[in-house]
Design an enzyme around this catalytic site. Structure first.
Site, PDB file in Angstrom:
ATOM      1  N   GLU A 166       0.813  -1.224   0.000  1.00 38.81           N
ATOM      2  CA  GLU A 166       0.000   0.000   0.000  1.00 38.81           C
ATOM      3  C   GLU A 166       0.846   1.275   0.000  1.00 38.81           C
ATOM      4  O   GLU A 166       0.858   2.042   0.968  1.00 38.81           O
ATOM      5  CB  GLU A 166      -0.964   0.006   1.185  1.00 38.81           C
ATOM      6  CG  GLU A 166      -2.000  -1.097   1.097  1.00 38.81           C
ATOM      7  CD  GLU A 166      -3.144  -0.925   2.090  1.00 38.81           C
ATOM      8  OE1 GLU A 166      -3.065  -0.038   2.942  1.00 38.81           O
ATOM      9  OE2 GLU A 166      -4.127  -1.680   1.981  1.00 38.81           O
ATOM     10  N   GLU A 348      -5.326  -8.372   0.193  1.00 39.33           N
ATOM     11  CA  GLU A 348      -6.063  -8.060   1.422  1.00 39.33           C
ATOM     12  C   GLU A 348      -7.513  -7.799   1.079  1.00 39.33           C
ATOM     13  O   GLU A 348      -7.821  -7.079   0.127  1.00 39.33           O
ATOM     14  CB  GLU A 348      -5.559  -6.788   2.113  1.00 39.33           C
ATOM     15  CG  GLU A 348      -4.358  -6.966   2.970  1.00 39.33           C
ATOM     16  CD  GLU A 348      -3.979  -5.683   3.713  1.00 39.33           C
ATOM     17  OE1 GLU A 348      -4.861  -4.877   4.075  1.00 39.33           O
ATOM     18  OE2 GLU A 348      -2.764  -5.512   3.935  1.00 39.33           O
TER      19      GLU A 348
END
Ligand code: FCB
Length: 446
Positions: A166, A348
């Site tokens: 991320e 995720e």
């Protein structure tokens, strides 16, 4: 006609990250990271929580691997803590830290679980931050040296590598909107961090290719459609810039070789000849983290003039207040497929809440099962429409330290009592085990 969309070899897994679960922050020679400092900064984390103990995975890793084996996952995505293996970020190596991951990797392999190693899940060594951190161009070289250390040490056994988790969360919230470490608010530092992290990614891929020739390499991007909170010109402009910073400023240069339009203008002073080719190294798959959409609004008090808006009042939400919007997940998978043309791994997806152990010892989390059911259905729809999804990793194995929200937000399949560190599988862990078993049965018998 079969409705099973899973290709042979589809990978089912769970994800965690070092700072969120390991604890032992000052043990085994680990140095401090920017998050250790953030937790000690007043107001940095709800309730003054820290990752000092977290799930104590550093001591309980054997139990945790056994729990994963019981669950029946194919793969485990975890991160190496840079300050555990290089306490000052570069220079002296900490053998005790390297040994910890050796043991973990060996036990995973012995248990039939494939390790997916992420090199960076936000825990920059504080010593490097003191030298400028991601605002400094040198940080790309420090990262490449760290990547080389891990590749040489673990590359004989680890074949799945992830450069970063991320990118846009830790750069935007670390350097422009102060919701994460190091909590700086400065446009120029944000732009520099974006570019230097991109350089580090490119250098990391090159190092991994050279040192682990049979590596399968990906990067993990959080992509979420950005929706103006209300349809005004100001909110649309805010959403467009946030969309660049959140969804495009890493994927586009890394995969397409250029920055998106507004950022290309802003970032030009920091780009040197040859940089774009250095960033755009070929990767093998696209890692997607996705939970729900973002609602954006104009906010002149924020450094870039945009801020986080609210979901429409009637939207269904998670226990932690995030909007439940499975269509956005399906569309995101299809958009990524069209735009980047790489196999996709969902690295995720999951649901937060405040789950409790009931009097009979059970942890019932129907809200999570409901969320996961509809999000998995959305993923299957996307696959049926052409998205080349090769794996799904659920966030998370354990309840853990949820960054600025501390221990109040629980995302685990396994409940952790943070007073006793006792692990208790939730109802959703049985649901996930069943989902994986059914998918495998359908895959082998189409
Ligand atoms: C993601 C992070 C992960 C966890 C989940 C809930 O943004 O990658 O560490 O905090 O959100």
């Amino acid at each position: 006609m079969t409705t099973n969309p899973y290709p042979p070899g589809f990978v089912w897994g769970v994800s965690t990250s070092a700072y969120q679960i390991e604890g032992a922050a000052a043990e085994g020679g680990r140095g401090p990271s920017v998050w250790d400092i953030r937790c000690r900064t007043q107001g940095g984390v709800v309730g003054g929580d820290t990752g000092d103990v977290a799930c104590d995975h550093y001591h309980r890793w054997e139990e945790d691997v056994a729990l994963m084996k019981g669950l029946g996952v194919d793969a485990y995505r975890f991160s190496v803590a840079w300050p555990r293996v290089l306490p000052r970020g570069r220079g002296a190596v900490n053998e005790t830290g390297l040994d910890f991951y050796d043991r973990l990797i060996d036990r995973l392999l012995d248990s039939g679980i494939e390790p997916w190693l992420c090199l960076y899940h936000w825990d920059l060594p504080q010593a490097l931050h003191d030298l400028g951190g991601w605002s400094s161009r040198d940080c790309a070289g420090w990262y490449a040296d760290y990547a080389a250390l891990c590749a040489k040490r673990y590359g004989d056994r680890v074949k799945r590598w992830i450069t970063f988790n991320e990118f846009s969360v830790f750069t935007l919230f670390g350097y422009a909107i102060p919701w994460a470490a190091p909590g700086i608010v400065d446009r120029a530092q944000h732009l520099r961090a974006i570019h230097h992290v991109n350089l580090a990614h490119g250098d990391g891929v090159a190092v991994l290719r050279a040192l682990v020739p049979d590596a399968s390499i990906g990067a993990i991007h959080n992509r979420q459609i950005v929706i103006p909170e209300t349809d005004t010109a100001e909110n649309r402009a805010a959403a467009a810039l946030l969309d660049e910073h959140w969804n495009l400023v890493f994927c586009d240069p890394q995969i397409l070789g250029h920055y998106p339009p507004q950022t290309a203008d802003h970032i030009e002073p920091y780009v040197q000849a040859g940089d774009m080719a250095r960033i755009a190294q070929a990767t093998d798959w696209f890692g997607l983290n996705h939970y729900g959409p973002i609602f954006a609004k104009a906010d002149p008090s924020r450094v870039w003039g945009y801020g986080w808006g609210d979901a429409p009042p009637d939207s269904p939400t998670h226990g932690v207040g995030w909007a439940i919007f499975p269509d956005a997940f399906r569309e995101e998978l299809l958009t990524i497929q069209r735009r980047y043309r790489l196999p996709i791994v969902v690295t995720e997806n999951g649901c937060g809440g405040s789950d409790v152990v009931e009097a009979d010892g059970a942890v019932n989390d129907p809200h999570r099962i409901n969320y996961l059911t509809i999000y998995n259905a959305a993923m299957r729809d996307a696959m049926a429409q052409g998205a080349d999804v090769r794996g799904y990793f659920l966030w998370s194995l354990l309840d853990n330290f949820e960054w600025g929200s501390g221990y109040g937000q629980r995302f685990g399949l396994i409940h952790v009592d943070f007073a006793t560190l006792k692990r208790t599988p939730k109802a959703s862990s049985r649901w996930y085990a069943d989902l994986m078993a059914q998918a495998r049965a359908a895959t082998s018998h189409p």
